[in-house]
Design a protein around this motif. Structure first.
Motif, PDB file in Angstrom:
ATOM      1  N   ALA A 116      46.983  40.934  14.581  1.00  5.90           N
ATOM      2  CA  ALA A 116      47.021  39.516  14.229  1.00  5.90           C
ATOM      3  C   ALA A 116      47.620  38.682  15.351  1.00  5.90           C
ATOM      4  CB  ALA A 116      47.835  39.328  12.948  1.00  5.90           C
ATOM      5  N   HIS A 117      48.155  39.325  16.375  1.00  8.84           N
ATOM      6  CA  HIS A 117      48.824  38.613  17.469  1.00  8.84           C
ATOM      7  C   HIS A 117      47.867  38.178  18.574  1.00  8.84           C
ATOM      8  CE1 HIS A 117      52.730  39.475  15.774  1.00  8.84           C
ATOM      9  NE2 HIS A 117      52.377  40.745  15.660  1.00  8.84           N
ATOM     10  N   ARG A 118      46.572  38.346  18.367  1.00  5.89           N
ATOM     11  CA  ARG A 118      45.547  38.033  19.365  1.00  5.89           C
ATOM     12  C   ARG A 118      45.890  38.728  20.679  1.00  5.89           C
ATOM     13  NH1 ARG A 118      44.234  31.870  17.910  1.00  5.89           N
ATOM     14  NH2 ARG A 118      45.456  31.535  19.772  1.00  5.89           N
ATOM     15  N   LEU A 119      45.955  38.030  21.789  1.00  4.80           N
ATOM     16  CA  LEU A 119      46.223  38.681  23.070  1.00  4.80           C
ATOM     17  C   LEU A 119      47.706  38.809  23.392  1.00  4.80           C
ATOM     18  CD1 LEU A 119      43.446  37.126  25.331  1.00  4.80           C
ATOM     19  CD2 LEU A 119      43.524  39.426  24.355  1.00  4.80           C
ATOM     20  N   ASP A 120      48.587  38.320  22.525  1.00  2.00           N
ATOM     21  CA  ASP A 120      50.027  38.377  22.807  1.00  2.00           C
ATOM     22  C   ASP A 120      50.556  39.806  22.914  1.00  2.00           C
ATOM     23  OD1 ASP A 120      50.192  35.636  22.962  1.00  2.00           O
ATOM     24  OD2 ASP A 120      50.985  35.388  20.933  1.00  2.00           O
ATOM     25  N   ASP A 121      49.881  40.756  22.286  1.00  2.00           N
ATOM     26  CA  ASP A 121      50.293  42.163  22.382  1.00  2.00           C
ATOM     27  C   ASP A 121      49.219  43.005  23.087  1.00  2.00           C
ATOM     28  OD1 ASP A 121      48.449  42.069  20.333  1.00  2.00           O
ATOM     29  OD2 ASP A 121      49.638  43.220  18.904  1.00  2.00           O
ATOM     30  N   ALA A 122      48.554  42.394  24.053  1.00  3.26           N
ATOM     31  CA  ALA A 122      47.445  43.043  24.765  1.00  3.26           C
ATOM     32  C   ALA A 122      47.845  44.186  25.696  1.00  3.26           C
ATOM     33  CB  ALA A 122      46.657  41.997  25.560  1.00  3.26           C
ATOM     34  N   PRO A 123      49.052  44.204  26.297  1.00  2.82           N
ATOM     35  CA  PRO A 123      49.355  45.271  27.260  1.00  2.82           C
ATOM     36  C   PRO A 123      49.285  46.679  26.671  1.00  2.82           C
ATOM     37  CG  PRO A 123      50.914  43.493  27.521  1.00  2.82           C
ATOM     38  CD  PRO A 123      50.133  43.213  26.255  1.00  2.82           C
ATOM     39  N   PHE A 124      48.851  47.603  27.513  1.00  4.32           N
ATOM     40  CA  PHE A 124      48.810  49.014  27.150  1.00  4.32           C
ATOM     41  C   PHE A 124      50.201  49.606  27.344  1.00  4.32           C
ATOM     42  CE2 PHE A 124      44.457  47.964  27.840  1.00  4.32           C
ATOM     43  CZ  PHE A 124      43.746  48.796  26.988  1.00  4.32           C
ATOM     44  N   GLN A 125      50.588  50.456  26.435  1.00  4.40           N
ATOM     45  CA  GLN A 125      51.901  51.077  26.473  1.00  4.40           C
ATOM     46  C   GLN A 125      51.866  52.362  27.295  1.00  4.40           C
ATOM     47  OE1 GLN A 125      54.636  49.420  24.979  1.00  4.40           O
ATOM     48  NE2 GLN A 125      52.925  48.005  25.208  1.00  4.40           N
ATOM     49  N   PRO A 126      53.011  52.754  27.859  1.00  8.23           N
ATOM     50  CA  PRO A 126      53.075  54.048  28.542  1.00  8.23           C
ATOM     51  C   PRO A 126      52.617  55.151  27.588  1.00  8.23           C
ATOM     52  CG  PRO A 126      55.042  52.783  29.003  1.00  8.23           C
ATOM     53  CD  PRO A 126      54.290  52.034  27.933  1.00  8.23           C
ATOM     54  N   GLY A 127      51.855  56.093  28.123  1.00  6.43           N
ATOM     55  CA  GLY A 127      51.328  57.185  27.307  1.00  6.43           C
ATOM     56  C   GLY A 127      49.950  56.887  26.727  1.00  6.43           C
ATOM     57  N   THR A 128      49.389  55.703  27.045  1.00  4.84           N
ATOM     58  CA  THR A 128      48.057  55.350  26.563  1.00  4.84           C
ATOM     59  C   THR A 128      47.094  55.279  27.750  1.00  4.84           C
ATOM     60  OG1 THR A 128      48.410  52.949  26.728  1.00  4.84           O
ATOM     61  CG2 THR A 128      49.018  54.022  24.639  1.00  4.84           C
ATOM     62  N   SER A 129      45.815  55.092  27.427  1.00  3.88           N
ATOM     63  CA  SER A 129      44.804  54.976  28.475  1.00  3.88           C
ATOM     64  C   SER A 129      43.687  54.058  28.007  1.00  3.88           C
ATOM     65  CB  SER A 129      44.251  56.357  28.851  1.00  3.88           C
ATOM     66  OG  SER A 129      43.602  56.932  27.742  1.00  3.88           O
ATOM     67  N   TRP A 130      42.842  53.676  28.939  1.00  2.00           N
ATOM     68  CA  TRP A 130      41.675  52.828  28.655  1.00  2.00           C
ATOM     69  C   TRP A 130      40.532  53.290  29.537  1.00  2.00           C
ATOM     70  CZ3 TRP A 130      39.462  48.989  32.054  1.00  2.00           C
ATOM     71  CH2 TRP A 130      38.459  48.218  31.452  1.00  2.00           C
ATOM     72  N   THR A 131      39.331  53.331  28.975  1.00  2.00           N
ATOM     73  CA  THR A 131      38.152  53.729  29.727  1.00  2.00           C
ATOM     74  C   THR A 131      37.319  52.506  30.078  1.00  2.00           C
ATOM     75  OG1 THR A 131      38.099  55.861  28.596  1.00  2.00           O
ATOM     76  CG2 THR A 131      36.076  55.174  29.712  1.00  2.00           C
TER      77      THR A 131
END
Length: 157
Positions: A116-131
């Motif tokens: 519900a936070h739209r892009l305000d919580d967009a950053p990836f956390q340590p231990g995650t990944s994105w393809t």
């Protein structure tokens, strides 16, 4: 890009310039830009620390994906101008130079698209990944020393 850049939403929680814009303005040296390739690992300092005091350390990772498009990763932490951000971590965005200003040449990748936070919580956390969808490159994010983040780029297995 939501409130992640002064040029996107001046009243946002992160009224800091993106590292990409800092580089274009000459506030980041070319040597602070890590050009990534497959099977590379780079440690990046928080954006807020990239232009204060002695310029040291990589401020962003840039992965070219075509002749006009690149993926950029920067480290946003709750310090300085970013002290009010909702989520710290690896802010990932695409830059497409074939798209005109005002039409979305920069797009933030949302790590939590259902939030519900739209892009305000967009950053990836340590231990995650994105393809990255067009190349299949996997970007992984790990915590490093003193608020730095380690970004690894690999081809999906």
């Amino acid at each position: 890009m939501g409130g992640w850049d002064l040029m996107g939403l001046i009243s946002g929680q992160a009224p800091e310039y993106l590292a990409w814009h800092r580089w274009q303005l000459g506030w980041l040296d070319d040597k602070q830009v890590a050009c990534a390739s497959l099977d590379s690992t780079t440690t990046i300092v928080p954006v807020e620390k990239s232009t204060t005091g002695t310029r040291s350390g990589d401020a962003m990772v840039v992965l070219p994906v075509s002749g006009t498009k690149a993926v950029v990763v920067e480290n946003r932490q709750a310090i300085g101008y970013d002290r009010e951000i909702l989520t710290s971590g690896a802010l990932v965005y695409t830059v497409d130079t074939s798209v005109r200003t005002g039409h979305g040449p920069i797009r933030v990748v949302d790590a939590t698209p259902e939030s519900a936070h739209r892009l305000d919580d967009a950053p990836f956390q340590p231990g995650t990944s994105w393809t990255e969808p067009s190349t299949g490159a996997v970007l992984s994010f790990e915590e490093a020393h003193a608020g730095s983040l380690r970004v690894t780029v690999e081809l999906a297995a």
